[in-house]
Design a protein around this motif. Structure first.
Motif, PDB file in Angstrom:
ATOM      1  N   PHE A  33      10.346  -5.857  15.932  1.00 25.23           N
ATOM      2  CA  PHE A  33       9.994  -7.129  16.562  1.00 25.23           C
ATOM      3  C   PHE A  33      10.623  -7.282  17.951  1.00 25.23           C
ATOM      4  O   PHE A  33      10.029  -7.868  18.847  1.00 25.23           O
ATOM      5  CB  PHE A  33      10.384  -8.311  15.657  1.00 25.23           C
ATOM      6  CG  PHE A  33      11.866  -8.554  15.577  1.00 25.23           C
ATOM      7  CD1 PHE A  33      12.471  -9.477  16.415  1.00 25.23           C
ATOM      8  CD2 PHE A  33      12.661  -7.856  14.676  1.00 25.23           C
ATOM      9  CE1 PHE A  33      13.836  -9.704  16.361  1.00 25.23           C
ATOM     10  CE2 PHE A  33      14.020  -8.078  14.612  1.00 25.23           C
ATOM     11  CZ  PHE A  33      14.615  -9.002  15.463  1.00 25.23           C
ATOM     12  N   CYS A  58       4.018   1.764  11.244  1.00 23.71           N
ATOM     13  CA  CYS A  58       4.596   0.427  11.363  1.00 23.71           C
ATOM     14  C   CYS A  58       3.522  -0.536  10.886  1.00 23.71           C
ATOM     15  O   CYS A  58       2.535  -0.775  11.595  1.00 23.71           O
ATOM     16  CB  CYS A  58       4.991   0.098  12.801  1.00 23.71           C
ATOM     17  SG  CYS A  58       5.559  -1.624  12.953  1.00 23.71           S
ATOM     18  N   GLU A  60       3.403  -3.704  10.725  1.00 27.79           N
ATOM     19  CA  GLU A  60       3.208  -4.885  11.565  1.00 27.79           C
ATOM     20  C   GLU A  60       2.317  -4.556  12.761  1.00 27.79           C
ATOM     21  O   GLU A  60       1.426  -5.336  13.114  1.00 27.79           O
ATOM     22  CB  GLU A  60       4.562  -5.450  11.982  1.00 27.79           C
ATOM     23  CG  GLU A  60       5.320  -5.993  10.777  1.00 27.79           C
ATOM     24  CD  GLU A  60       6.743  -6.418  11.080  1.00 27.79           C
ATOM     25  OE1 GLU A  60       7.026  -6.839  12.212  1.00 27.79           O
ATOM     26  OE2 GLU A  60       7.579  -6.332  10.158  1.00 27.79           O
ATOM     27  N   LEU A  65      -0.101  -6.989  15.137  1.00 25.84           N
ATOM     28  CA  LEU A  65       0.908  -7.767  15.853  1.00 25.84           C
ATOM     29  C   LEU A  65       1.380  -7.026  17.096  1.00 25.84           C
ATOM     30  O   LEU A  65       1.421  -5.795  17.111  1.00 25.84           O
ATOM     31  CB  LEU A  65       2.093  -8.068  14.934  1.00 25.84           C
ATOM     32  CG  LEU A  65       1.800  -9.072  13.820  1.00 25.84           C
ATOM     33  CD1 LEU A  65       2.955  -9.131  12.827  1.00 25.84           C
ATOM     34  CD2 LEU A  65       1.536 -10.456  14.397  1.00 25.84           C
ATOM     35  N   PHE A  92       0.412  -9.295   8.270  1.00 28.61           N
ATOM     36  CA  PHE A  92       1.262  -8.511   7.389  1.00 28.61           C
ATOM     37  C   PHE A  92       0.447  -7.907   6.246  1.00 28.61           C
ATOM     38  O   PHE A  92       0.661  -6.751   5.873  1.00 28.61           O
ATOM     39  CB  PHE A  92       2.416  -9.362   6.856  1.00 28.61           C
ATOM     40  CG  PHE A  92       3.555  -9.481   7.827  1.00 28.61           C
ATOM     41  CD1 PHE A  92       4.761  -8.829   7.589  1.00 28.61           C
ATOM     42  CD2 PHE A  92       3.440 -10.231   8.984  1.00 28.61           C
ATOM     43  CE1 PHE A  92       5.812  -8.924   8.483  1.00 28.61           C
ATOM     44  CE2 PHE A  92       4.485 -10.331   9.886  1.00 28.61           C
ATOM     45  CZ  PHE A  92       5.671  -9.672   9.640  1.00 28.61           C
ATOM     46  N   SER A 117      13.242  -5.755   6.096  1.00 32.13           N
ATOM     47  CA  SER A 117      12.072  -6.157   6.868  1.00 32.13           C
ATOM     48  C   SER A 117      11.094  -6.972   6.019  1.00 32.13           C
ATOM     49  O   SER A 117      10.917  -6.681   4.830  1.00 32.13           O
ATOM     50  CB  SER A 117      11.376  -4.887   7.376  1.00 32.13           C
ATOM     51  OG  SER A 117      10.026  -5.125   7.692  1.00 32.13           O
ATOM     52  N   SER A 119       8.043  -6.720   6.159  1.00 35.72           N
ATOM     53  CA  SER A 119       6.987  -5.760   5.803  1.00 35.72           C
ATOM     54  C   SER A 119       7.537  -4.687   4.883  1.00 35.72           C
ATOM     55  O   SER A 119       7.024  -4.467   3.790  1.00 35.72           O
ATOM     56  CB  SER A 119       6.439  -5.044   7.049  1.00 35.72           C
ATOM     57  OG  SER A 119       5.648  -5.873   7.803  1.00 35.72           O
TER      58      SER A 119
END
Length: 167
Positions: A33, A58, A60, A65, A92, A117, A119
């Motif tokens: 993030f 990843c 996300e 995102l 997500f 996380s 996720s």
């Protein structure tokens, strides 16, 4: 003749290694993030590369995102929210299903995911209050993978787990 055999066998051995899913941030990709990574120790990465075909993901980013992005946590009502209340659950879930599809397409049965996380967290995640408190639970991707038969471990368990892996 020996050299020819080595040249021939090297690609074959690569094909014989099992695939493993690994959080991209653990591989050194700056996708967290805050646009950072949390790379595994080099010695763990070397062993992983010797024993497995690594597939980095990843969820996300896979879910759409941006990077960087606002931190998110899973709330008590199982929504993924930013501290300001923005609901990110759809992103997500999309990323989790993308990771699951990768596992299915490549026959992946093991994932090494980033602890805590929303996720990838496995076993412990933040409690949804943005206070730094941890609770028992799994991130969205970890939960979906587990429900679909993929073994999940986090990076703190990796060293001990690698010692149990047969050659």
């Amino acid at each position: 003749m020996k050299l020819l055999m080595e040249i021939f066998l090297a690609p074959c051995q690569l094909l014989m290694k099992k695939p493993i899913l690994v959080s991209s941030c653990l591989l050194g990709c700056r996708v967290r993030f805050d646009k950072t990574s949390k790379p595994l120790p080099k010695e763990c990465l070397v062993v992983l590369e010797q024993k497995f075909n690594i597939v980095g993901v990843c969820p996300e980013i896979l879910g759409g995102l941006p990077c960087p992005r606002r931190p998110a946590e899973i709330s008590k009502n199982h929504q993924v929210l930013t501290q300001s209340g923005q609901v990110l659950s759809t992103f997500f879930l999309k990323g989790a299903h993308g990771a699951l599809n990768i596992c299915k397409n490549y026959g992946i049965q093991l994932a090494v995911l980033k602890s805590k996380s929303p996720s990838c967290g496995f076993g412990k995640i933040y409690d949804g209050t943005f206070s730094g408190c941890l609770i028992n639970g799994n991130g969205i991707t970890s939960d979906l993978l587990i429900k679909n038969g993929v073994k999940v471990i986090n990076e703190s368990e990796l060293d001990a787990w690698l010692k149990t892996v047969k050659e």
